[in-house]
Design an enzyme around this catalytic site. Sequence first.
Site, short mmCIF file in Angstrom:
data_model
loop_
_atom_site.label_atom_id
_atom_site.label_comp_id
_atom_site.label_asym_id
_atom_site.label_seq_id
_atom_site.Cartn_x
_atom_site.Cartn_y
_atom_site.Cartn_z
CB CYS A 67 48.54 42.44 32.18
SG CYS A 67 47.91 42.93 33.78
CG ASN B 66 40.79 40.88 34.02
OD1 ASN B 66 40.45 39.70 33.98
ND2 ASN B 66 41.92 41.31 33.53
C1 LIG Z 1 43.54 43.88 38.62
C2 LIG Z 1 43.33 42.42 38.79
C3 LIG Z 1 44.27 41.59 39.42
C4 LIG Z 1 45.62 42.06 39.88
O1 LIG Z 1 45.59 43.19 40.64
P1 LIG Z 1 46.95 43.94 41.02
O2 LIG Z 1 46.49 45.04 41.83
O3 LIG Z 1 47.60 44.35 39.76
O4 LIG Z 1 47.79 42.97 41.74
C5 LIG Z 1 43.97 40.26 39.56
N1 LIG Z 1 42.81 39.76 39.12
C6 LIG Z 1 41.88 40.52 38.51
C7 LIG Z 1 40.61 39.90 38.07
C8 LIG Z 1 42.11 41.87 38.33
O5 LIG Z 1 41.19 42.61 37.72
#
Ligand SMILES: *Cc1c(COP(=O)(O)O)cnc(C)c1O
Length: 382
Positions: free
Chosen positions: A317, A146
Site C-alpha cells: 500500500c 505485515n
Molecule cells: C493484507 C493486510 C490487510 C488488508 O487485507 P486486504 O485483503 O487488502 O483487505 C490488513 N491487515 C494486514 C495486517 C494485512 O497484512
Amino acid sequence: MKRIYFDYASTTPLDKRVKKEMDKCVFGNTMSLHSFGQEAKRVLEASREKVAGLINAKPNEIIFTSSATESNNLALKGLAFKKKKGSIVISAIEHPSILESAKWLSSQGFVIKKAKVDKYGKLDISDIEKLIEEDTFLVSIIHASNEVGTIQDIEKIRNICKKAYVHIDASQSFGKIPIDVKKLGVDLLTASSHKMYGPKGVALLYIREGLAIEPLLHGGGQEQGLRSSTINLPAIAGFAKACQIAKEEMQEESARLRKLRDRLAKGVLRIKGSYLNGHPKDRLANNAHFRFDFIEGESLVVQLDLAGIACSTGSACSSIKLEPSHVLLALGLKPEQAHGSLRVSLGKETTEKDIDYFLLVLPKIINQLRLISPFKWNTQKK
Ligand SMILES: *Cc1c(COP(=O)(O)O)cnc(C)c1O
C-alpha cells in the site's frame, strides 16, 4: 527467465487443492428454501466450522466478509457505532485499514490514541496501559506486522486492557502460527484468505459470543445480520480448505521457512552496511526485512525485478505513494533509513535454490546502486 516470488506477505498464490475445492463448489443461494439453497447452506456451515476450528472459535462467532480491510472497518466502526462515544487505542504500526478507519472515527468525535513500539516493533505495554482510560472501549493491535513481521504478546496486552475489548488484526499470522482466541482472550479478530493460499475476496471477523456490534452493510440479513449480501460460497469453501491445509501443515512448513529465512538473513547480513529490521526472534518465520546504507528501496526492488526476483519495500500500500513507511518510522528509523529498506517474504514455493540465487544477485545490485547513490554523495559532502 525464471521468476522468483518473494512477496508472500502481500498476497499468496492459490493452493491447487484450494482451487479444486472451489471448482466443485455448489452455486446455490444460501438464503433459498429449495434444495439448491439448502445444499449451499450446508457447504457454508461446514466451511464456517473448519475456519473456526483453526482459531478455537465457535462457528457462530465467525462472520465472513470480503477482505481484511472490511473486517477491520467492521470491527472498529461496528463497535464504535454501538458505543456512540469514547476512545480507542491502536498501535503506531497498524495496517492502513485500521489507521484510516481510526482517523475517520476521530473525525466523527471518537478519541484515537496510538501506542508506541520499541526499535524491534514490540509494543510498549506500559504505554498502552497509560493510554487506556475509563472511556476506552477498544484496543486494536496488529498481531504480526505485515512489514517487519514482529509478533506481539497479545496475552500480556489483554491483561492490562481491563474492560476494553481487544481486537487483533491477524491477517499475517492466521494460518502461519497457532492462534487460540480463547487462550489469547481477544474479543475480535481479523483474518484474510488471500494471505494464506486461499482465494481473494474473502476474509473473516471473529466476534466473541455475546459481543454486539453494528453492521456496516444493511440488507438481507446474512451472517447474523452483520454482513448482508449474497454469500460468496466458492471463495468461502476455498478459504475453509486453505484453513484445513494450514492446520495440517503449518508446523512443518513454518519450520522449513524459518530455516530458509535464516539462511537468507545470514547471507544478506554479510553485505557491508546492512541491518535486520524487526525483532530478531519474535517474528514470522517467513519474514525477513533489511535496511541498507546508501540504498533507495524502490530502486532496489526495480533492479531485483529485472533479475527476476519479486520483493517489496515493505507494504504494497505505501510503496505506490513513495512515502517512508510509518511502521519503520515508528521503529525509530530516520526517513532515509526507512527508504533504504527491503522486505523479503517467503512461502510454500520457496526453495533453497531461490535463496542462493537471491544471495548471488543481491550484493551485485547493492554495489551498483551504491556507486550511483545520491545519498552517499550527500553524506560525503557533509
Ligand atoms: C493484507 C493486510 C490487510 C488488508 O487485507 P486486504 O485483503 O487488502 O483487505 C490488513 N491487515 C494486514 C495486517 C494485512 O497484512
